[in-house]
Design a protein around this motif. Structure first.
Motif, PDB file in Angstrom:
ATOM      1  N   SER A  49       0.837  -1.212   0.000  1.00  0.00           N
ATOM      2  CA  SER A  49       0.000   0.000   0.000  1.00  0.00           C
ATOM      3  C   SER A  49       0.861   1.246   0.000  1.00  0.00           C
ATOM      4  O   SER A  49       0.567   2.215  -0.712  1.00  0.00           O
ATOM      5  CB  SER A  49      -0.908   0.022   1.234  1.00  0.00           C
ATOM      6  OG  SER A  49      -1.650  -1.167   1.312  1.00  0.00           O
ATOM      7  N   GLU A  50       1.937   1.211   0.753  1.00  0.00           N
ATOM      8  CA  GLU A  50       2.806   2.391   0.829  1.00  0.00           C
ATOM      9  C   GLU A  50       3.538   2.593  -0.495  1.00  0.00           C
ATOM     10  O   GLU A  50       3.760   3.743  -0.915  1.00  0.00           O
ATOM     11  CB  GLU A  50       3.801   2.248   1.989  1.00  0.00           C
ATOM     12  CG  GLU A  50       3.135   2.498   3.349  1.00  0.00           C
ATOM     13  CD  GLU A  50       4.127   2.420   4.510  1.00  0.00           C
ATOM     14  OE1 GLU A  50       5.230   1.866   4.309  1.00  0.00           O
ATOM     15  OE2 GLU A  50       3.779   2.917   5.600  1.00  0.00           O
ATOM     16  N   GLY A 176      -7.183   6.096   7.695  1.00  0.00           N
ATOM     17  CA  GLY A 176      -7.135   6.150   9.153  1.00  0.00           C
ATOM     18  C   GLY A 176      -8.508   6.361   9.751  1.00  0.00           C
ATOM     19  O   GLY A 176      -8.754   6.016  10.906  1.00  0.00           O
ATOM     20  N   THR A 177      -9.430   6.931   8.980  1.00  0.00           N
ATOM     21  CA  THR A 177     -10.783   7.163   9.484  1.00  0.00           C
ATOM     22  C   THR A 177     -11.644   5.906   9.367  1.00  0.00           C
ATOM     23  O   THR A 177     -12.769   5.879   9.844  1.00  0.00           O
ATOM     24  CB  THR A 177     -11.469   8.291   8.689  1.00  0.00           C
ATOM     25  OG1 THR A 177     -11.388   7.952   7.296  1.00  0.00           O
ATOM     26  CG2 THR A 177     -10.801   9.625   8.921  1.00  0.00           C
ATOM     27  N   GLY A 178     -11.140   4.865   8.687  1.00  0.00           N
ATOM     28  CA  GLY A 178     -11.887   3.618   8.612  1.00  0.00           C
ATOM     29  C   GLY A 178     -12.625   3.448   7.291  1.00  0.00           C
ATOM     30  O   GLY A 178     -13.400   2.520   7.146  1.00  0.00           O
ATOM     31  N   SER A 199       0.476   1.387  16.699  1.00  0.00           N
ATOM     32  CA  SER A 199       0.892   1.222  15.310  1.00  0.00           C
ATOM     33  C   SER A 199       0.474  -0.137  14.773  1.00  0.00           C
ATOM     34  O   SER A 199       0.395  -0.329  13.568  1.00  0.00           O
ATOM     35  CB  SER A 199       2.405   1.401  15.171  1.00  0.00           C
ATOM     36  OG  SER A 199       3.062   0.360  15.848  1.00  0.00           O
ATOM     37  N   SER A 200       0.213  -1.088  15.685  1.00  0.00           N
ATOM     38  CA  SER A 200      -0.337  -2.358  15.203  1.00  0.00           C
ATOM     39  C   SER A 200      -1.075  -3.044  16.345  1.00  0.00           C
ATOM     40  O   SER A 200      -0.827  -2.783  17.509  1.00  0.00           O
ATOM     41  CB  SER A 200       0.774  -3.270  14.666  1.00  0.00           C
ATOM     42  OG  SER A 200       1.511  -3.799  15.738  1.00  0.00           O
ATOM     43  N   ARG A 214      -0.708   0.194  11.127  1.00  0.00           N
ATOM     44  CA  ARG A 214      -0.845   1.594  10.719  1.00  0.00           C
ATOM     45  C   ARG A 214       0.415   2.040   9.964  1.00  0.00           C
ATOM     46  O   ARG A 214       1.524   1.640  10.331  1.00  0.00           O
ATOM     47  CB  ARG A 214      -1.020   2.466  11.970  1.00  0.00           C
ATOM     48  CG  ARG A 214      -1.274   3.934  11.656  1.00  0.00           C
ATOM     49  CD  ARG A 214      -0.976   4.817  12.840  1.00  0.00           C
ATOM     50  NE  ARG A 214      -1.783   4.464  14.004  1.00  0.00           N
ATOM     51  CZ  ARG A 214      -3.047   4.842  14.183  1.00  0.00           C
ATOM     52  NH1 ARG A 214      -3.658   5.557  13.264  1.00  0.00           N
ATOM     53  NH2 ARG A 214      -3.686   4.496  15.264  1.00  0.00           N
ATOM     54  N   SER A 215       0.232   2.852   8.941  1.00  0.00           N
ATOM     55  CA  SER A 215       1.385   3.363   8.192  1.00  0.00           C
ATOM     56  C   SER A 215       2.027   4.507   8.947  1.00  0.00           C
ATOM     57  O   SER A 215       1.336   5.312   9.582  1.00  0.00           O
ATOM     58  CB  SER A 215       0.945   3.857   6.822  1.00  0.00           C
ATOM     59  OG  SER A 215       2.007   4.559   6.201  1.00  0.00           O
ATOM     60  N   SER A 216       3.350   4.577   8.855  1.00  0.00           N
ATOM     61  CA  SER A 216       4.022   5.716   9.479  1.00  0.00           C
ATOM     62  C   SER A 216       4.167   6.861   8.481  1.00  0.00           C
ATOM     63  O   SER A 216       4.509   7.970   8.857  1.00  0.00           O
ATOM     64  CB  SER A 216       5.391   5.279   9.995  1.00  0.00           C
ATOM     65  OG  SER A 216       6.105   4.658   8.947  1.00  0.00           O
ATOM     66  N   ARG A 217       3.883   6.577   7.195  1.00  0.00           N
ATOM     67  CA  ARG A 217       4.085   7.626   6.172  1.00  0.00           C
ATOM     68  C   ARG A 217       2.768   8.232   5.682  1.00  0.00           C
ATOM     69  O   ARG A 217       2.719   9.398   5.282  1.00  0.00           O
ATOM     70  CB  ARG A 217       4.810   7.044   4.963  1.00  0.00           C
ATOM     71  CG  ARG A 217       6.263   6.731   5.229  1.00  0.00           C
ATOM     72  CD  ARG A 217       6.851   5.935   4.071  1.00  0.00           C
ATOM     73  NE  ARG A 217       6.708   6.605   2.783  1.00  0.00           N
ATOM     74  CZ  ARG A 217       6.759   5.968   1.606  1.00  0.00           C
ATOM     75  NH1 ARG A 217       6.916   4.655   1.586  1.00  0.00           N
ATOM     76  NH2 ARG A 217       6.634   6.651   0.486  1.00  0.00           N
TER      77      ARG A 217
END
Ligand code: G
Ligand code: G
Ligand code: MN
Length: 516
Positions: A49-50, A176-178, A199-200, A214-217
């Motif tokens: 995804s990233e 992030g909002t789902g 983060s996970s 969760r992505s950090s970027r």
């Protein structure tokens, strides 16, 4: 003798314990393994995804940077094509106005293609639309990101094709909002709540093992859901592998228990036979006068050596003898053996004192007095004998009082063995008119330590002194313990610091030596 069933029960438990243990371990390991695997999959969906999001962002930035006043002019379409063809993960890049795609790397769109309403907008002005259908591929939905009129078109298959070989696994990516951007299988927006600010996270919910990352970027969350049956399937396979070993261990332990049970049941008969074949003998552990170091007496300790040379410990056979009505035969044998060993020692030390252990049963058996009388006929004087009785032996039976009184009437001394471990109390010491107490090794061990019980040794000593009893400390192993005991008024000690139990012959020899 009965008493078989406890061993059978134990044998069954011992057989089943490793089986139950490996079943439990297989479940635990499998659950952990599924959690770990789900976590790794979510991580790998995130990597993909990233990569896609990174390309989309870079493509959009390039197009925005070109700032062409005529976004759909041929030169700009060429730039769009160049960007799209150079981006392995993008279907198209283009120009959008008023929710419509006017042109893209695919060409001019006339009429413009409606993009559908934005489902998500972030702080950078990026809008996401998840239901675009391009005229060329009306059957496929596309995802579009639009920022500053620049549109990037993506194929959700980039994500939904992951783990295609495992169709019962749910995979996907959301904002992030789902909001689900791309995914396969049933996605539940409430999973996102379990992530909180972490983060996970991995958890079980509604029949699935779920892992979120969760992505950090980017403002992205990837998720993977694996049916919980996978845990059971994996656990069963693991258990099937462990079972033979578990059964083998269980069977061996079980056989050992049954074998020991049989040996225990046969022990009474073996004791009888050992009495008959003279397999018992005595060893003597010296009792030392602390002030002078002189060996003033010795405790007779029974030993049993089997014909094959092996020794059986008294803690094993004394309780069995007690339970099977054999203890008086054994105690009687101890007195006979003492009668044989004593003369050689008494010839050198007429005042030497022998201690003999009597069991609880002996203390209620009138025959004990007869046996002791007979011993006196063999050259021992009453003053040469101390009878050791345990606190329990004395406390639990009324009749013991009477036997102990008769022993003292005979002129022998009575000592309470292992003092402090049973029902120590002053009143009973007064009632039973004993001559000495032997302070149990457990208390001697605490001398000089910070143990809570360290004070008990001193209490026992004070109590003994108050009642004018002789005190014998058992299990003295260090000079420090000996000094402490001497300084606090204990007269006698027994222990490895001075000597271990030894055969009568050795005792006689060493008593003739210079030190003792
Ligand atoms: O020294 P040994 O490890 O054998 O002592 C083990 C235990 O067996 C001790 O508690 C001791 O009192 C007990 N014991 C040793 N000899 C006899 C004996 O002749 N009769 C009884 N009843 N107990 C004994
Ligand atoms: O309970 P009774 O005191 O009768 O038993 C004496 C037991 O204590 C025997 O097993 C004997 O071998 C053991 N013993 C005697 N002196 C010492 C000692 O100094 N240290 C240890 N560890 N054991 C001792
Ligand atoms: Mn003893």
């Amino acid at each position: 003798m009965g008493k078989h069933w406890p061993y059978v029960v134990l044998a069954v438990l011992v057989l089943l314990a490793p089986v139950a243990g490996s079943w439990y371990a297989a479940r635990q390991w499998s659950q952990q393994a599924e959690f770990d695997q789900a976590h790794l999959m979510a991580l790998s969906v995130m990597r993909r995804s990233e990569a896609v999001a990174g390309q989309a962002e870079a493509a959009a930035n390039r197009l925005i940077a070109s700032r062409n006043p005529q976004p759909c002019a041929p030169a700009n379409l060429t730039l769009m094509r160049e960007i799209a063809m150079g981006s392995s993960q993008l279907l198209a890049v283009g120009y959008a106005e008023n929710d419509r795609l006017l042109c893209s790397s695919l060409g001019l769109h006339d009429p413009p293609i409606p993009l559908g309403p934005p489902r998500y907008v972030n702080s950078l002005g990026l809008e996401l639309r998840t239901a675009l259908r391009l005229p060329l591929t009306p059957g496929l939905t596309r995802v579009v990101g639009v920022r500053k009129n620049t549109a990037v078109v993506l194929a959700p298959e980039l994500i939904t094709d992951l783990y295609a070989d495992k169709p019962d696994i749910v995979v996907g990516v959301s904002t992030g909002t789902g909001l689900q951007i791309a995914g396969r299988g049933a996605f539940s927006p409430r999973w996102r709540n379990r992530l909180g600010k972490a983060s996970s996270v991995s958890f079980i919910d509604g029949g699935s093992v779920i892992s979120l990352q969760r992505s950090s970027r980017f403002d992205l969350i990837t998720y993977v859901a694996v049916p919980v049956q996978h845990i059971a399937t994996r656990a069963n396979a693991l258990f099937a592998n462990l079972l033979p070993v578990a059964l083998l261990i269980g069977a061996f332990s079980s056989a050992a228990v049954l074998w020991r049970g049989r040996a225990q049941r046969e022990l009474p008969a073996v004791i009888r036979s050992a009495l008959h074949h003279d397999e018992f003998f005595l060893t003597y552990q010296p009792i030392v006068e602390l002030a002078t170091g002189r060996w003033v007496g010795a405790e007779a300790l029974i030993r049993w050596q089997r014909p094959d040379g092996s020794m059986v410990r008294p803690d094993v056979f004394i309780p069995v003898a007690e339970d099977n009505g054999l203890i008086s035969l054994l105690s009687c044998r101890v007195l006979e053996l003492l009668a044989k060993d004593a003369p050689e020692i008494l010839a050198r030390r007429p005042a030497f004192r022998f201690s003999v252990n009597l069991s609880q049963h002996d203390l209620t058996d009138p025959q004990t007095i007869d046996h002791l009388r007979r011993l006196l006929g063999t050259g021992l004087k009453p003053g040469n004998l101390t009878i050791e009785a345990t606190e329990r032996g004395v406390m639990e039976k009324e009749a013991a009082t009477d036997i102990l009184r008769q022993i003292r009437v005979l002129g022998m001394r009575v000592a309470i063995d292992d003092f402090g471990t049973g029902y120590a109390n002053l009143a009973y010491l007064q009632n039973f008119e004993v001559d000495a107490i032997k302070i149990d090794k457990a208390f001697v061990d605490t001398i000089g330590t910070r143990a809570v019980t360290a004070q008990v040794a001193l209490l026992i000593i004070e109590m003994g002194k108050a009642l004018s009893l002789d005190l014998v400390a058992e299990g003295v192993e260090t000079a420090g313990q000996a000094d402490f005991l001497r300084d606090n008024g204990v007269r006698y000690a027994q222990g490895w610091l001075y000597a271990r139990a030894m055969p009568a012959g050795e005792l006689a020899t060493r008593l003739a030596g210079p030190v003792t």
